[in-house]
Scaffold this motif. Structure first.
Motif: not given
Lengths: 91, 270
Positions: B98-122
């Motif tokens: 879900t859009q909300d769910g994906v947004g939450r996971v990405l936000d959590e990764l950012k808070q975890d101080s990830f520099d890059y988040i690579i999204c492998d699209s289907p």
């Protein structure tokens, strides 16, 4: 290229063909990309109506959606055949 | 400051997962804390390419549905301790993301101080592909020098400039890059394959890298070691160059010309 290659017919430059085909189709798809989904259908129906009266080529009807500051303008252009060659069939 | 990059293409089989794997390994090698997420729900494959398929316990959908924490689901790479994989779920439920769910996971990764988040699209332009690009700051469009791939890429570029959160907020499209894969300079020279310049001109966005066709790519996926690890292969080197350019370095393109043949090969070779 080896000596034997001179005996074989050279393949056509198909990369150029690919490039030209893509240029045309990509430009066409970009023109209608941001428009509503009914644009291609609208274009076809307009074409049918126009062809009842004048014989025009399938690509003679261009439908474009222009976005200006005060809203959208649907622009329709029809390239008519040269005078004298027009074949009106209305009756 | 973290950055979300989508690896997309429209057409399937052009090398999105191979590219996601190698770019994320490259970013980690350069010292950046990186997460790579497989958005292909139902057809998980990034884990195989990254060589961590037997260590998947929880996946992306488990995290979104609250069945596991993000920490539990992130798989640490064997070779780089600053690289993490988040596997796709094998569920057949297409609405699991879900859009909300994906947004939450990405936000959590950012808070975890990830520099890059690579999204492998289907592949395709359905929900998974839409969600992979929706939150992205930048996009890498993987393209083969072949008509259907180029046309699909243009379609994806259209979606990137209108259907992302940035575009919806009126911030304009993020930066977009082309990455050509399966490039064969010999066939380009023979007029059998479109050149980098042809593809760049048709699509009108800058080229991040050109990965030459190489047998090492299959060898790498066979063994679950992303091809960028193979520093002796030209594909590995080309990916390393692409990582440098992604980081803003000015690196000139290599491997665009057909290798020169020696006298004997010219006379008698193929």
């Amino acid at each position: 290229m080896s000596l034997l290659d001179f005996l074989r017919p050279r393949p056509k430059n198909t990369a150029n063909i690919a490039r030209e085909r893509l240029r045309i189709i990509v430009a066409q798809e970009r023109a209608t990309r941001d428009g509503p989904d009914y644009l291609p259908l609208l274009r076809n129906e307009l074409l049918e109506v126009i062809r009842k009266y004048v014989h025009v080529d399938p690509d003679a009807v261009q439908v474009n959606l222009e976005r200006g500051n005060d809203g959208e303008v649907l622009e329709l252009s029809v390239a008519l055949p040269e005078a004298g060659r027009a074949t009106g069939t209305s009756g | 400051m973290s950055e979300t990059i989508v690896i997309t293409s429209g057409k399937g089989g052009v090398g999105k997962t191979t590219t996601s794997a190698s770019l994320s390994v490259g970013l980690a090698q350069r010292g950046h804390k990186t997460a790579v997420i497989d958005f292909d729900v139902g057809l998980r494959n990034l884990d195989l390419i990254m060589g961590c398929e037997r260590r998947v316990v929880y996946d992306f959908v488990n995290v979104i549905q609250g069945e596991a924490s993000l920490k539990q689901a992130l798989i640490r790479d064997k070779r780089h301790d600053n690289l993490f994989v988040l596997a796709a779920s094998q569920t057949r439920d297409k609405d699991a993301l879900t859009q909300d769910g994906v947004g939450r996971v990405l936000d959590e990764l950012k808070q975890d101080s990830f520099d890059y988040i690579i999204c492998d699209s289907p592949a395709g332009i359905e929900k998974g592909a839409h969600l992979a690009m929706y939150f992205s700051d930048r996009a890498v469009v993987v393209v083969n020098p072949e008509v259907s791939s180029v046309r699909d890429s243009d379609r994806i570029l259209g979606l990137l400039s209108s259907k992302t959160r940035r575009a919806e907020k009126g911030e304009g499209a993020g930066s977009q890059h082309l990455l050509l894969t399966r490039y064969n300079p010999v066939r380009v020279e023979a007029g059998e394959m479109m050149s980098v310049t042809d593809v760049e001109e048709i699509l009108g966005i800058p080229v991040l890298g050109v990965i030459p066709e190489s047998e090492n790519v299959l060898a790498a996926s066979n063994s679950g070691v992303p091809v960028i690890h193979d520093a002796s292969s030209i594909a590995g080197q080309a990916y390393a160059d692409a990582v440098s350019r992604l980081l803003g370095e000015d690196v000139s393109m290599r491997f665009l010309d057909a290798p020169k043949k020696g006298f004997f090969k010219r006379m008698f070779g193929t």
